[in-house]
Design a protein around this motif. Structure first.
Motif, PDB file in Angstrom:
ATOM      1  N   GLU A  42       4.173  11.712 -16.766  1.00 59.47           N
ATOM      2  CA  GLU A  42       3.021  11.976 -15.892  1.00 59.47           C
ATOM      3  C   GLU A  42       2.578  10.714 -15.169  1.00 59.47           C
ATOM      4  OE1 GLU A  42      -0.370  14.326 -14.422  1.00 59.47           O
ATOM      5  OE2 GLU A  42       1.731  14.625 -14.935  1.00 59.47           O
ATOM      6  N   SER A  43       2.631   9.576 -15.851  1.00 56.11           N
ATOM      7  CA  SER A  43       2.226   8.315 -15.227  1.00 56.11           C
ATOM      8  C   SER A  43       3.154   7.955 -14.067  1.00 56.11           C
ATOM      9  CB  SER A  43       2.208   7.180 -16.257  1.00 56.11           C
ATOM     10  OG  SER A  43       3.511   6.891 -16.730  1.00 56.11           O
ATOM     11  N   LEU A  44       4.432   8.301 -14.199  1.00 54.46           N
ATOM     12  CA  LEU A  44       5.380   8.049 -13.113  1.00 54.46           C
ATOM     13  C   LEU A  44       5.086   8.940 -11.914  1.00 54.46           C
ATOM     14  CD1 LEU A  44       8.722   7.795 -15.142  1.00 54.46           C
ATOM     15  CD2 LEU A  44       7.425   5.912 -14.130  1.00 54.46           C
ATOM     16  N   ARG A  45       4.625  10.153 -12.175  1.00 52.77           N
ATOM     17  CA  ARG A  45       4.292  11.078 -11.089  1.00 52.77           C
ATOM     18  C   ARG A  45       3.066  10.605 -10.310  1.00 52.77           C
ATOM     19  NH1 ARG A  45       0.906  15.088  -9.715  1.00 52.77           N
ATOM     20  NH2 ARG A  45      -0.380  14.740 -11.560  1.00 52.77           N
ATOM     21  N   ILE A  46       2.087  10.093 -11.043  1.00 57.65           N
ATOM     22  CA  ILE A  46       0.813   9.707 -10.436  1.00 57.65           C
ATOM     23  C   ILE A  46       0.930   8.467  -9.569  1.00 57.65           C
ATOM     24  CG2 ILE A  46      -1.536   8.907 -10.961  1.00 57.65           C
ATOM     25  CD1 ILE A  46      -1.347  10.530 -13.563  1.00 57.65           C
ATOM     26  N   ILE A  47       1.826   7.589  -9.925  1.00 61.22           N
ATOM     27  CA  ILE A  47       1.846   6.252  -9.340  1.00 61.22           C
ATOM     28  C   ILE A  47       1.925   6.240  -7.809  1.00 61.22           C
ATOM     29  CG2 ILE A  47       4.340   5.951  -9.520  1.00 61.22           C
ATOM     30  CD1 ILE A  47       3.836   3.060 -10.258  1.00 61.22           C
ATOM     31  N   PHE A  48       2.574   7.244  -7.236  1.00 57.86           N
ATOM     32  CA  PHE A  48       2.746   7.253  -5.782  1.00 57.86           C
ATOM     33  C   PHE A  48       1.785   8.198  -5.059  1.00 57.86           C
ATOM     34  CE2 PHE A  48       6.964   5.856  -7.337  1.00 57.86           C
ATOM     35  CZ  PHE A  48       6.949   4.597  -6.769  1.00 57.86           C
ATOM     36  N   GLU A  49       0.759   8.668  -5.765  1.00 60.17           N
ATOM     37  CA  GLU A  49      -0.251   9.490  -5.101  1.00 60.17           C
ATOM     38  C   GLU A  49      -1.049   8.647  -4.114  1.00 60.17           C
ATOM     39  OE1 GLU A  49      -2.859  11.501  -7.737  1.00 60.17           O
ATOM     40  OE2 GLU A  49      -1.325  12.844  -8.521  1.00 60.17           O
ATOM     41  N   LYS A  50      -1.380   9.230  -2.985  1.00 57.21           N
ATOM     42  CA  LYS A  50      -2.151   8.519  -1.974  1.00 57.21           C
ATOM     43  C   LYS A  50      -3.627   8.882  -2.100  1.00 57.21           C
ATOM     44  CE  LYS A  50       1.585   8.174   1.435  1.00 57.21           C
ATOM     45  NZ  LYS A  50       2.015   8.472   2.827  1.00 57.21           N
ATOM     46  N   PRO A  51      -4.531   7.911  -1.860  1.00 56.16           N
ATOM     47  CA  PRO A  51      -5.966   8.198  -1.930  1.00 56.16           C
ATOM     48  C   PRO A  51      -6.398   9.093  -0.773  1.00 56.16           C
ATOM     49  CG  PRO A  51      -5.605   5.986  -1.100  1.00 56.16           C
ATOM     50  CD  PRO A  51      -4.264   6.508  -1.517  1.00 56.16           C
ATOM     51  N   SER A  52      -7.552   9.723  -0.918  1.00 55.20           N
ATOM     52  CA  SER A  52      -8.048  10.610   0.129  1.00 55.20           C
ATOM     53  C   SER A  52      -8.376   9.856   1.407  1.00 55.20           C
ATOM     54  CB  SER A  52      -9.302  11.348  -0.371  1.00 55.20           C
ATOM     55  OG  SER A  52     -10.282  10.416  -0.816  1.00 55.20           O
ATOM     56  N   ASP A  53      -8.775   8.588   1.252  1.00 56.82           N
ATOM     57  CA  ASP A  53      -9.088   7.731   2.392  1.00 56.82           C
ATOM     58  C   ASP A  53      -7.970   6.692   2.545  1.00 56.82           C
ATOM     59  OD1 ASP A  53     -10.085   5.992   4.290  1.00 56.82           O
ATOM     60  OD2 ASP A  53     -12.084   5.855   3.413  1.00 56.82           O
ATOM     61  N   ASP A  54      -7.360   6.649   3.714  1.00 57.81           N
ATOM     62  CA  ASP A  54      -6.248   5.715   3.945  1.00 57.81           C
ATOM     63  C   ASP A  54      -6.664   4.262   3.782  1.00 57.81           C
ATOM     64  OD1 ASP A  54      -4.551   7.798   4.433  1.00 57.81           O
ATOM     65  OD2 ASP A  54      -4.825   7.755   6.621  1.00 57.81           O
ATOM     66  N   ARG A  55      -7.968   3.991   3.929  1.00 56.89           N
ATOM     67  CA  ARG A  55      -8.458   2.611   3.814  1.00 56.89           C
ATOM     68  C   ARG A  55      -8.724   2.223   2.364  1.00 56.89           C
ATOM     69  NH1 ARG A  55     -13.544   3.286   7.635  1.00 56.89           N
ATOM     70  NH2 ARG A  55     -13.592   5.155   6.329  1.00 56.89           N
ATOM     71  N   ALA A  56      -8.731   3.190   1.477  1.00 54.13           N
ATOM     72  CA  ALA A  56      -9.023   2.921   0.063  1.00 54.13           C
ATOM     73  C   ALA A  56      -7.803   2.339  -0.641  1.00 54.13           C
ATOM     74  CB  ALA A  56      -9.470   4.205  -0.625  1.00 54.13           C
ATOM     75  N   VAL A  57      -8.061   1.721  -1.798  1.00 58.05           N
ATOM     76  CA  VAL A  57      -6.988   1.150  -2.611  1.00 58.05           C
ATOM     77  C   VAL A  57      -6.342   2.257  -3.428  1.00 58.05           C
ATOM     78  CG1 VAL A  57      -6.439  -0.459  -4.469  1.00 58.05           C
ATOM     79  CG2 VAL A  57      -8.127  -1.086  -2.743  1.00 58.05           C
ATOM     80  N   SER A  58      -5.026   2.386  -3.337  1.00 58.71           N
ATOM     81  CA  SER A  58      -4.306   3.431  -4.060  1.00 58.71           C
ATOM     82  C   SER A  58      -4.027   3.011  -5.501  1.00 58.71           C
ATOM     83  CB  SER A  58      -2.971   3.732  -3.364  1.00 58.71           C
ATOM     84  OG  SER A  58      -2.106   2.605  -3.464  1.00 58.71           O
ATOM     85  N   SER A  59      -3.569   3.972  -6.309  1.00 56.36           N
ATOM     86  CA  SER A  59      -3.190   3.671  -7.690  1.00 56.36           C
ATOM     87  C   SER A  59      -2.086   2.623  -7.719  1.00 56.36           C
ATOM     88  CB  SER A  59      -2.709   4.946  -8.397  1.00 56.36           C
ATOM     89  OG  SER A  59      -3.773   5.803  -8.677  1.00 56.36           O
ATOM     90  N   PHE A  60      -1.143   2.769  -6.796  1.00 59.99           N
ATOM     91  CA  PHE A  60      -0.010   1.838  -6.744  1.00 59.99           C
ATOM     92  C   PHE A  60      -0.481   0.429  -6.402  1.00 59.99           C
ATOM     93  CE2 PHE A  60       3.430  -0.268  -4.343  1.00 59.99           C
ATOM     94  CZ  PHE A  60       4.404  -0.282  -5.328  1.00 59.99           C
ATOM     95  N   GLN A  61      -1.393   0.310  -5.442  1.00 57.92           N
ATOM     96  CA  GLN A  61      -1.893  -1.011  -5.060  1.00 57.92           C
ATOM     97  C   GLN A  61      -2.660  -1.660  -6.203  1.00 57.92           C
ATOM     98  OE1 GLN A  61      -3.990   0.295  -1.484  1.00 57.92           O
ATOM     99  NE2 GLN A  61      -2.598  -0.914  -0.221  1.00 57.92           N
ATOM    100  N   ALA A  62      -3.495  -0.878  -6.899  1.00 55.96           N
ATOM    101  CA  ALA A  62      -4.232  -1.419  -8.051  1.00 55.96           C
ATOM    102  C   ALA A  62      -3.271  -1.845  -9.141  1.00 55.96           C
ATOM    103  CB  ALA A  62      -5.208  -0.374  -8.585  1.00 55.96           C
ATOM    104  N   LEU A  63      -2.197  -1.054  -9.331  1.00 53.81           N
ATOM    105  CA  LEU A  63      -1.173  -1.403 -10.320  1.00 53.81           C
ATOM    106  C   LEU A  63      -0.489  -2.709  -9.952  1.00 53.81           C
ATOM    107  CD1 LEU A  63       0.672  -0.663 -12.753  1.00 53.81           C
ATOM    108  CD2 LEU A  63       2.142   0.522 -11.116  1.00 53.81           C
ATOM    109  N   MET A  64      -0.205  -2.902  -8.669  1.00 59.10           N
ATOM    110  CA  MET A  64       0.476  -4.110  -8.229  1.00 59.10           C
ATOM    111  C   MET A  64      -0.397  -5.352  -8.394  1.00 59.10           C
ATOM    112  SD  MET A  64       3.581  -3.530  -7.485  1.00 59.10           S
ATOM    113  CE  MET A  64       3.516  -2.397  -8.866  1.00 59.10           C
ATOM    114  N   VAL A  65      -1.710  -5.210  -8.182  1.00 56.06           N
ATOM    115  CA  VAL A  65      -2.612  -6.353  -8.373  1.00 56.06           C
ATOM    116  C   VAL A  65      -2.640  -6.756  -9.842  1.00 56.06           C
ATOM    117  CG1 VAL A  65      -5.001  -7.136  -8.289  1.00 56.06           C
ATOM    118  CG2 VAL A  65      -4.048  -5.887  -6.364  1.00 56.06           C
ATOM    119  N   SER A  66      -2.771  -5.758 -10.737  1.00 54.49           N
ATOM    120  CA  SER A  66      -2.792  -6.070 -12.168  1.00 54.49           C
ATOM    121  C   SER A  66      -1.437  -6.574 -12.634  1.00 54.49           C
ATOM    122  CB  SER A  66      -3.202  -4.832 -12.980  1.00 54.49           C
ATOM    123  OG  SER A  66      -2.268  -3.794 -12.821  1.00 54.49           O
TER     124      SER A  66
END
Length: 468
Positions: A42-66
């Motif tokens: 499930e975590s692999l499925r979620i990782i590439f979900e896009k946020p509702s707002d294109d300007r918001a930080v996605s799950s993938f971007q937050a993952l990359m920062v951490s």
């Protein structure tokens, strides 16, 4: 002073942190019913979900920062140091810490999402342990203490160590001069970080999003080539790791310097599960349910330890180069690569270290910015104040290149340990909130692709988000 730091370091990790880390990881694993295994797909499925707002930080971007902060010089120098000083068995304890520690990463990142805040002016989200400690546990003192330790850890301890580790990779080259080279490398690294820092926070996210995957893939590929070249002795290496890990006579005869303690120290330094750093990035993601980001952050622990740290460890141990105190750090990895790549081996490690160090520093300072905002009544300070803080951070990076190795490791271990001693008990006290959120997610997931979290359904009041 160095002796005092080393004494504090030893006592903090054995027995204090050894007990707390072990208990927390096992407790969270049991309460979530091995969430790190059940919901890996499930975590692999979620990782590439896009946020509702294109300007918001996605799950993938937050993952990359951490991951930018997690994946760094610790994957090379940290692993090498653990093996050279603690023995091959340290690798097993790093694996064990990562597997069970992934549940701690899930807990802290889910909490960060539940109690995150929203900047009304920019629409961006922010948060972290300080926010859930203050709001849920009503303790401004411990929230403030955590933030101070975070700044000391990521703004000082880790950044000094990262800078030192990078300059140490040049020791193998003939042009290295102990009196001048560290100063030159420290100055160049500080300058590069300054260029990014003064370019704005958004650039941090974009740079790490591009660089982290590339550098990780290249490093793993190089490791795989070495492993293939020495494939015949890999079974013996794995056997040696397991045998040394359970050599309890050797462990208990010198606990502070044992493979167990070095594995825990360097494993925690590398993957940071339960330390409380990743939640600061996790809170910035725009997701429909807090559990989503908790599941995504588990991957960062696996990427860091089970993939990159393992690549370094097996590569070094299968190279035929015997670990020793003299080779501790980058030289051991450079010598291992040289068995296959020749003179190009040390050069490749130097390039990898430059990329690892750079992204680690950027990820660390992203956390510092959030911590400073918390101390400033949860508002980002003015541009002049932030520039002043960044100038200090840049100077610290320069200073790290010229301090002794033992001092760099001790400072980083102690400040990181203090963060963990505040964050893990807080996660323990708030664990029921996360368990309820996980149950809610699992129930909704049975009939909808994107579960939606509503605070009132969980009996949570006074949250900035999740009320719609």
């Amino acid at each position: 002073m160095l002796g005092i730091l080393k004494d504090i370091d030893s006592i903090m990790y054995y027995p204090i942190l050894l007990v707390i880390l072990g208990f927390a990881a096992l407790y969270f694993t049991m309460r979530t019913r091995f969430v790190q295994v059940r919901h890996f797909k499930e975590s692999l499925r979620i990782i590439f979900e896009k946020p509702s707002d294109d300007r918001a930080v996605s799950s993938f971007q937050a993952l990359m920062v951490s991951t930018a902060s997690r994946v760094g010089t610790g994957n090379i120098v940290g692993v090498s140091t653990a093996i050279c000083l603690g023995g091959p068995g340290a690798v097993f304890w790093m694996w064990l810490l990562a597997f069970f520690g992934a549940s701690s990463a899930f807990m802290e990142s889910t909490l960060a999402q539940i109690y995150k805040k929203k900047n009304k002016e920019t629409g961006e989200y922010f948060g972290g342990p300080a926010y859930y400690i203050e709001q849920a546990l009503h303790s401004k003192f411990f929230a403030g203490a955590f933030v101070v330790f975070l700044i000391l850890t990521y703004g000082v301890g880790f950044n000094m160590l990262c800078s030192y580790n990078l300059q140490s990779t040049f020791i193998e080259y003939s042009f290295y001069n102990v009196k001048t080279t560290p100063y030159i490398i420290g100055a160049i690294l500080a300058l590069l970080v300054a260029v990014v820092l003064f370019g704005g926070g958004k650039r941090i996210v974009h740079i790490t999003e591009i660089v982290v995957p590339v550098m990780g893939i290249l490093y793993v590929l190089a490791s795989l080539i070495v492993l293939i070249a020495h494939a015949s002795i890999i079974p013996a290496v794995v056997k040696m790791v397991i045998h040394d890990a359970f050599n309890f006579k050797a462990i208990f005869s010198g606990m502070a310097g044992s493979c167990m303690i070095y594995g825990i120290k360097r494993g925690l330094y590398s993957n940071e599960a339960g330390v409380g750093s990743a939640p600061n990035a996790s809170a910035s993601a725009d997701v429909t349910h807090p559990v989503k980001q908790g599941l995504v952050q588990m991957l960062s622990v696996y990427i860091d330890t089970l993939l990159l740290c393992s690549a370094t460890a097996i590569m070094c141990l299968s190279s035929g180069i015997l670990p020793s105190v003299k080779l501790s750090g980058a030289p051991y990895v450079q010598n291992a690569l040289a068995t296959v790549f020749g003179e190009f081996g040390p050069i490749f490690i130097t390039v990898a270290m430059i990329l690892f160090a750079f992204t680690t520093l950027i990820g660390n300072l992203y956390y510092v910015d959030n911590a400073v905002a918390y101390l400033n009544k949860k508002k980002v300070p003015g541009k002049r104040t932030m520039k002043f803080i960044h100038v200090i951070c840049v100077f610290v990076i320069f200073a790290g290149a010229i301090i002794p190795m033992d001092a760099a490791w001790a400072l980083a271990d102690i400040s990181m340990g203090l963060m963990t001693l505040i964050n893990l008990p807080a996660c323990f006290l708030l664990s029921s909130t996360v368990i309820n959120a996980l149950k809610d997610y699992e129930e909704q997931r049975q009939y909808r692709e994107h579960p939606i979290f509503k605070a009132q359904d969980m009996g949570l009041e006074g949250l900035d988000c999740w009320n719609e």
